[in-house]
Design a protein around this motif. Structure first.
Motif, PDB file in Angstrom:
ATOM      1  N   HIS A  78     -25.461 -22.033  18.051  1.00 26.77           N
ATOM      2  CA  HIS A  78     -24.691 -20.944  18.653  1.00 26.77           C
ATOM      3  C   HIS A  78     -23.199 -21.273  18.656  1.00 26.77           C
ATOM      4  O   HIS A  78     -22.365 -20.412  18.349  1.00 26.77           O
ATOM      5  CB  HIS A  78     -25.177 -20.702  20.084  1.00 26.77           C
ATOM      6  N   ALA A  79     -22.863 -22.522  18.977  1.00 21.75           N
ATOM      7  CA  ALA A  79     -21.460 -22.941  18.974  1.00 21.75           C
ATOM      8  C   ALA A  79     -20.874 -22.875  17.566  1.00 21.75           C
ATOM      9  O   ALA A  79     -19.739 -22.411  17.367  1.00 21.75           O
ATOM     10  CB  ALA A  79     -21.332 -24.352  19.542  1.00 21.75           C
ATOM     11  N   ASP A  81     -21.946 -20.971  15.138  1.00 25.82           N
ATOM     12  CA  ASP A  81     -21.868 -19.557  14.791  1.00 25.82           C
ATOM     13  C   ASP A  81     -20.569 -18.944  15.327  1.00 25.82           C
ATOM     14  O   ASP A  81     -19.895 -18.170  14.629  1.00 25.82           O
ATOM     15  CB  ASP A  81     -23.077 -18.822  15.359  1.00 25.82           C
ATOM     16  N   GLU A  82     -20.195 -19.290  16.550  1.00 25.02           N
ATOM     17  CA  GLU A  82     -18.972 -18.764  17.149  1.00 25.02           C
ATOM     18  C   GLU A  82     -17.736 -19.229  16.380  1.00 25.02           C
ATOM     19  O   GLU A  82     -16.806 -18.452  16.146  1.00 25.02           O
ATOM     20  CB  GLU A  82     -18.871 -19.184  18.612  1.00 25.02           C
ATOM     21  N   VAL A  83     -17.735 -20.499  15.972  1.00 27.55           N
ATOM     22  CA  VAL A  83     -16.609 -21.018  15.188  1.00 27.55           C
ATOM     23  C   VAL A  83     -16.521 -20.282  13.850  1.00 27.55           C
ATOM     24  O   VAL A  83     -15.431 -19.878  13.414  1.00 27.55           O
ATOM     25  CB  VAL A  83     -16.752 -22.540  14.959  1.00 27.55           C
ATOM     26  N   GLY A  84     -17.659 -20.096  13.187  1.00 24.99           N
ATOM     27  CA  GLY A  84     -17.674 -19.412  11.895  1.00 24.99           C
ATOM     28  C   GLY A  84     -17.194 -17.975  11.982  1.00 24.99           C
ATOM     29  O   GLY A  84     -16.439 -17.502  11.124  1.00 24.99           O
ATOM     30  N   ARG A  85     -17.623 -17.270  13.024  1.00 29.26           N
ATOM     31  CA  ARG A  85     -17.207 -15.874  13.181  1.00 29.26           C
ATOM     32  C   ARG A  85     -15.716 -15.766  13.503  1.00 29.26           C
ATOM     33  O   ARG A  85     -15.057 -14.801  13.110  1.00 29.26           O
ATOM     34  CB  ARG A  85     -18.041 -15.202  14.274  1.00 29.26           C
ATOM     35  N   ARG A  86     -15.206 -16.752  14.216  1.00 24.12           N
ATOM     36  CA  ARG A  86     -13.791 -16.722  14.581  1.00 24.12           C
ATOM     37  C   ARG A  86     -12.890 -17.085  13.410  1.00 24.12           C
ATOM     38  O   ARG A  86     -11.831 -16.498  13.208  1.00 24.12           O
ATOM     39  CB  ARG A  86     -13.544 -17.669  15.765  1.00 24.12           C
ATOM     40  N   THR A  87     -13.290 -18.064  12.615  1.00 19.40           N
ATOM     41  CA  THR A  87     -12.424 -18.566  11.543  1.00 19.40           C
ATOM     42  C   THR A  87     -12.638 -17.855  10.210  1.00 19.40           C
ATOM     43  O   THR A  87     -11.774 -17.873   9.340  1.00 19.40           O
ATOM     44  CB  THR A  87     -12.645 -20.072  11.343  1.00 19.40           C
ATOM     45  N   ARG A  88     -13.814 -17.253  10.008  1.00 15.34           N
ATOM     46  CA  ARG A  88     -14.134 -16.486   8.799  1.00 15.34           C
ATOM     47  C   ARG A  88     -13.795 -17.249   7.501  1.00 15.34           C
ATOM     48  O   ARG A  88     -12.991 -16.786   6.690  1.00 15.34           O
ATOM     49  CB  ARG A  88     -13.407 -15.144   8.819  1.00 15.34           C
ATOM     50  N   VAL A 104     -28.057 -21.972   6.104  1.00 16.44           N
ATOM     51  CA  VAL A 104     -28.407 -20.561   6.255  1.00 16.44           C
ATOM     52  C   VAL A 104     -27.482 -19.893   7.275  1.00 16.44           C
ATOM     53  O   VAL A 104     -26.995 -18.772   7.055  1.00 16.44           O
ATOM     54  CB  VAL A 104     -29.886 -20.415   6.681  1.00 16.44           C
ATOM     55  N   LEU A 105     -27.238 -20.579   8.378  1.00 16.11           N
ATOM     56  CA  LEU A 105     -26.367 -20.027   9.425  1.00 16.11           C
ATOM     57  C   LEU A 105     -24.990 -19.684   8.866  1.00 16.11           C
ATOM     58  O   LEU A 105     -24.451 -18.600   9.114  1.00 16.11           O
ATOM     59  CB  LEU A 105     -26.257 -21.028  10.577  1.00 16.11           C
ATOM     60  N   LEU A 106     -24.412 -20.596   8.083  1.00 16.27           N
ATOM     61  CA  LEU A 106     -23.063 -20.388   7.550  1.00 16.27           C
ATOM     62  C   LEU A 106     -23.050 -19.378   6.406  1.00 16.27           C
ATOM     63  O   LEU A 106     -22.127 -18.559   6.313  1.00 16.27           O
ATOM     64  CB  LEU A 106     -22.475 -21.723   7.093  1.00 16.27           C
ATOM     65  N   LEU A 107     -24.045 -19.423   5.542  1.00 14.85           N
ATOM     66  CA  LEU A 107     -24.076 -18.503   4.406  1.00 14.85           C
ATOM     67  C   LEU A 107     -24.095 -17.048   4.859  1.00 14.85           C
ATOM     68  O   LEU A 107     -23.489 -16.187   4.224  1.00 14.85           O
ATOM     69  CB  LEU A 107     -25.289 -18.795   3.521  1.00 14.85           C
ATOM     70  N   ARG A 108     -24.774 -16.765   5.941  1.00 13.86           N
ATOM     71  CA  ARG A 108     -24.856 -15.371   6.395  1.00 13.86           C
ATOM     72  C   ARG A 108     -23.524 -14.869   6.955  1.00 13.86           C
ATOM     73  O   ARG A 108     -23.344 -13.668   7.146  1.00 13.86           O
ATOM     74  CB  ARG A 108     -25.971 -15.219   7.427  1.00 13.86           C
ATOM     75  N   LEU A 109     -22.568 -15.799   7.194  1.00 15.32           N
ATOM     76  CA  LEU A 109     -21.251 -15.420   7.701  1.00 15.32           C
ATOM     77  C   LEU A 109     -20.206 -15.297   6.594  1.00 15.32           C
ATOM     78  O   LEU A 109     -19.118 -14.770   6.833  1.00 15.32           O
ATOM     79  CB  LEU A 109     -20.761 -16.457   8.725  1.00 15.32           C
ATOM     80  N   PRO A 235     -17.121 -27.435  22.196  1.00 16.00           N
ATOM     81  CA  PRO A 235     -18.319 -26.962  22.898  1.00 16.00           C
ATOM     82  C   PRO A 235     -19.438 -27.985  22.791  1.00 16.00           C
ATOM     83  O   PRO A 235     -19.256 -29.062  22.219  1.00 16.00           O
ATOM     84  CB  PRO A 235     -18.665 -25.664  22.162  1.00 16.00           C
ATOM     85  N   HIS A 236     -20.604 -27.642  23.296  1.00  9.66           N
ATOM     86  CA  HIS A 236     -21.729 -28.571  23.339  1.00  9.66           C
ATOM     87  C   HIS A 236     -22.073 -29.128  21.964  1.00  9.66           C
ATOM     88  O   HIS A 236     -22.383 -28.389  21.035  1.00  9.66           O
ATOM     89  CB  HIS A 236     -22.961 -27.855  23.907  1.00  9.66           C
ATOM     90  N   GLY A 237     -21.997 -30.473  21.830  1.00  9.57           N
ATOM     91  CA  GLY A 237     -22.442 -31.139  20.616  1.00  9.57           C
ATOM     92  C   GLY A 237     -21.573 -30.946  19.400  1.00  9.57           C
ATOM     93  O   GLY A 237     -21.968 -31.307  18.295  1.00  9.57           O
ATOM     94  N   LEU A 238     -20.381 -30.397  19.595  1.00 12.84           N
ATOM     95  CA  LEU A 238     -19.557 -30.026  18.440  1.00 12.84           C
ATOM     96  C   LEU A 238     -18.088 -30.305  18.745  1.00 12.84           C
ATOM     97  O   LEU A 238     -17.608 -30.017  19.835  1.00 12.84           O
ATOM     98  CB  LEU A 238     -19.789 -28.549  18.134  1.00 12.84           C
ATOM     99  N   LEU A 239     -17.388 -30.869  17.772  1.00 12.01           N
ATOM    100  CA  LEU A 239     -15.946 -31.080  17.869  1.00 12.01           C
ATOM    101  C   LEU A 239     -15.277 -30.299  16.745  1.00 12.01           C
ATOM    102  O   LEU A 239     -15.576 -30.513  15.575  1.00 12.01           O
ATOM    103  CB  LEU A 239     -15.607 -32.572  17.756  1.00 12.01           C
ATOM    104  N   GLU A 240     -14.390 -29.385  17.103  1.00  7.26           N
ATOM    105  CA  GLU A 240     -13.689 -28.559  16.121  1.00  7.26           C
ATOM    106  C   GLU A 240     -12.240 -29.025  16.016  1.00  7.26           C
ATOM    107  O   GLU A 240     -11.498 -29.017  17.000  1.00  7.26           O
ATOM    108  CB  GLU A 240     -13.732 -27.086  16.525  1.00  7.26           C
ATOM    109  N   ILE A 241     -11.848 -29.436  14.818  1.00  5.70           N
ATOM    110  CA  ILE A 241     -10.480 -29.890  14.543  1.00  5.70           C
ATOM    111  C   ILE A 241      -9.856 -28.951  13.523  1.00  5.70           C
ATOM    112  O   ILE A 241     -10.508 -28.569  12.535  1.00  5.70           O
ATOM    113  CB  ILE A 241     -10.472 -31.341  14.015  1.00  5.70           C
ATOM    114  N   PHE A 242      -8.617 -28.579  13.748  1.00  7.34           N
ATOM    115  CA  PHE A 242      -7.910 -27.706  12.816  1.00  7.34           C
ATOM    116  C   PHE A 242      -6.890 -28.529  12.016  1.00  7.34           C
ATOM    117  O   PHE A 242      -6.138 -29.321  12.583  1.00  7.34           O
ATOM    118  CB  PHE A 242      -7.187 -26.582  13.548  1.00  7.34           C
TER     119      PHE A 242
END
Length: 246
Positions: A78-79, A81-88, A104-109, A235-242
């Motif tokens: 879920h976390a 998925d939120e990053v993928g939808r935000r960053t596109r 699969v999760l990323l390909l659908r985005l 978020p939970h279990g995930l570190l997002e770096i830009f």
């Protein structure tokens, strides 16, 4: 007095049921042990709706309720998925394919012209993952499964990004879910190879253990390289770096 007690206990019933369901699922996972990639693949293949990415992900999650698997699971999923939808992103690199859940999760985005390159060092696991990605309804023009260690594969990645007006030789997103001890050295290798999109690249690192010492090293990298790196979310279990090149 008794009616007050009954009325007060009613709102607690759903919470108590959720607790016991969670406890039962945890006990079953413990008793059944760690599921092999082959067993995970078989369950998803036989129980999902073929051609439906949402069904494939949901079937992974159902299996994970009673089995310990190497897939990232619903909470981290879920976390992500939120990053993928935000960053596109339109071009994604995944290090650590396992059975194909996050693929699969990323390909659908991704947009119609998007592309996923995913790297798995175990050839048997890579084969299982590729079948699950195809079962989800994606074709081999949208993704590429590479077999090999990240250290040997990263220098070859430019060849898999394609050519044309809508492609480039860099990635918009990097997902690392392989060996955490490789995260820092592989991130540096990707930068040295010029594979991070200079105008903005999202780097997502999966940490199932929040006390992993590699996190401190990544924090140090961000601190030392403030000109290029910054922590976006955690978020939970995930570190997002830009990443953005100056």
């Amino acid at each position: 007095m008794s009616s007050t007690l009954v009325a007060a206990s009613v709102p607690l019933f759903p919470a108590v049921m959720r607790f016991w369901r969670g406890a039962l699922a945890w006990t079953l996972r413990l008793l059944r042990g760690h599921a092999s990639p082959k067993d995970t693949h078989a369950f998803v293949f036989n129980n999902c709706i073929h051609g439906n990415p949402t069904s494939v992900l949901a079937t992974f999650d159902i299996y994970a309720e009673t089995h310990i698997t190497g897939a990232i699971g619903a909470q981290i999923g879920h976390a992500l998925d939120e990053v993928g939808r935000r960053t596109r992103p339109s071009r994604v690199l995944e290090l650590g394919t396992y059975c194909g859940y996050s693929s699969v999760l990323l390909l659908r985005l991704l947009p119609p012209f998007g592309r996923l390159v995913t790297v798995e060092q175990d050839p048997n696991v890579a084969s299982l993952a590729e079948e699950i990605i195809l079962v989800a309804g994606f074709d081999d023009t949208q993704f590429q499964v590479l077999i090999g260690r990240s250290s040997r594969t990263i220098p070859t990645l430019h060849a898999y990004l394609g050519t044309g007006p809508r492609t480039s030789d860099t990635f918009h997103m990097i997902l690392m879910d392989h060996n955490p001890s490789r995260y820092l050295v592989d991130l540096r290798a990707l930068e040295e190879q010029g594979l991070l999109c200079p105008t903005g690249c999202t780097i997502v690192l999966i940490f199932r253990n929040p006390r992993n010492r590699m996190m401190a090293k990544l924090y140090n990298l961000v601190e030392e390289r403030r000109d290029c790196y910054r922590i976006k979310s955690q978020p939970h279990g995930l570190l997002e770096i830009f990443y953005k090149s100056t």
